[in-house]
Design an enzyme around this catalytic site. Structure first.
Site, PDB file in Angstrom:
ATOM      1  CE  LYS A 128      14.947  27.591  11.920  1.00 49.30           C
ATOM      2  NZ  LYS A 128      15.681  28.174  10.801  1.00 49.30           N
ATOM      3  CG  ASP A 156      19.077  33.648   2.777  1.00 47.15           C
ATOM      4  OD1 ASP A 156      18.914  34.217   3.874  1.00 47.15           O
ATOM      5  OD2 ASP A 156      18.449  32.624   2.450  1.00 47.15           O
ATOM      6  CG  HIS A 188      17.768  31.576   7.734  1.00 47.40           C
ATOM      7  ND1 HIS A 188      16.851  30.943   6.932  1.00 47.40           N
ATOM      8  CD2 HIS A 188      18.301  32.571   6.975  1.00 47.40           C
ATOM      9  CE1 HIS A 188      16.821  31.530   5.742  1.00 47.40           C
ATOM     10  NE2 HIS A 188      17.703  32.516   5.741  1.00 47.40           N
ATOM     11  NE  ARG A 208      -1.549  -1.336   3.704  1.00 49.07           N
ATOM     12  CZ  ARG A 208      -1.714  -1.059   4.996  1.00 49.07           C
ATOM     13  NH1 ARG A 208      -2.847  -0.541   5.417  1.00 49.07           N
ATOM     14  NH2 ARG A 208      -0.754  -1.291   5.860  1.00 49.07           N
ATOM     15  CE1 TYR A 227      13.237  25.371   7.149  1.00 45.93           C
ATOM     16  CE2 TYR A 227      11.069  25.177   6.154  1.00 45.93           C
ATOM     17  CZ  TYR A 227      12.405  25.512   6.061  1.00 45.93           C
ATOM     18  OH  TYR A 227      12.897  25.993   4.878  1.00 45.93           O
ATOM     19  CD  GLN A 237       5.897  30.134  12.892  1.00 44.76           C
ATOM     20  OE1 GLN A 237       5.730  30.979  13.751  1.00 44.76           O
ATOM     21  NE2 GLN A 237       6.542  30.386  11.765  1.00 44.76           N
ATOM     22  CG  HIS A 286      18.508  24.773   9.318  1.00 52.76           C
ATOM     23  ND1 HIS A 286      17.492  25.125   8.459  1.00 52.76           N
ATOM     24  CD2 HIS A 286      18.717  23.452   9.157  1.00 52.76           C
ATOM     25  CE1 HIS A 286      17.100  24.040   7.810  1.00 52.76           C
ATOM     26  NE2 HIS A 286      17.826  23.016   8.213  1.00 52.76           N
TER      27      HIS A 286
END
Length: 192
Positions: free
Chosen positions: A66, A163, A56, A21, A126, A41, A113
């Site tokens: 994270k 960035d 970041h 499956r 995340y 979050q 990260h």
């Protein structure tokens, strides 16, 4: 959870149950984490091949831990130790995250990260310990020669303007943007 060579970063390799499956696995289980993780979050990004997001990090305290998973496609996920005074300051480690192995990373507060998309497209989820707060969020340039991150050869990085214009690690250190190792360790002690 298996620790990486940078204190505060762990790899989770779930057991994937497969049958005709499809497959099933526990993507996140708080009880299996090496420390408390308060989920505040969930973010999801969809990116094209070559997209490079990061490096970041957020002010500590409270920082932003994270838990990162690649839901579809594949990425080179990178953790960078940006904690001034850390024995591994400036060191980075890369782990491939993809939709086959289902490996995930837990990245503690104070660590940087970033990731680069290796597949045609990738969806990354995340789980974050703190909500996004623009005034506390920072970055360093992922192409900083002093970091010397070994991004995949032959892949042209696609960066956001933010960035691309981010400071080098040394510029961020001189500006007082980087977290201190002892401050992070004191904060981590409150999470057990």
């Amino acid at each position: 959870m298996d620790p990486l060579g940078i204190d505060g970063a762990w790899r989770h390799t779930p057991h994937v149950h497969a049958d005709p499956r499809g497959s099933f696995f526990e993507a996140f289980r708080a009880a299996d984490l090496p420390r408390r993780f308060d989920l505040a979050q969930v973010n999801c990004s969809v990116s094209a091949h070559g997209v490079l997001r990061g490096v970041h990090f957020a002010d500590v305290p409270p920082g932003q831990a994270k838990y990162v998973m690649c839901v579809s496609g594949s990425i080179m996920d990178v953790v960078v130790d940006l904690r001034v005074g850390s024995p591994t300051f400036g060191r980075w480690e890369a782990v491939r995250l993809d939709d086959e192995t289902r490996v995930a990373l837990l990245v503690a507060e104070g660590l940087g990260h970033a990731f680069m998309v290796l597949s045609e497209q990738a969806t990354v989820a995340y789980l974050c310990s703190q909500p996004f707060a623009p005034g506390r969020e920072h970055g360093v340039n992922p192409l900083d020669p002093a970091l010397a991150i070994d991004w995949p050869a032959g892949v042209e990085p696609v960066l956001s303007e933010k960035d691309a214009k981010a400071p080098t690690v040394e510029e961020a250190r001189r500006a007082g943007l980087l977290p201190g190792y002892e401050t992070c360790r004191e904060f981590y002690a409150t999470l057990h």
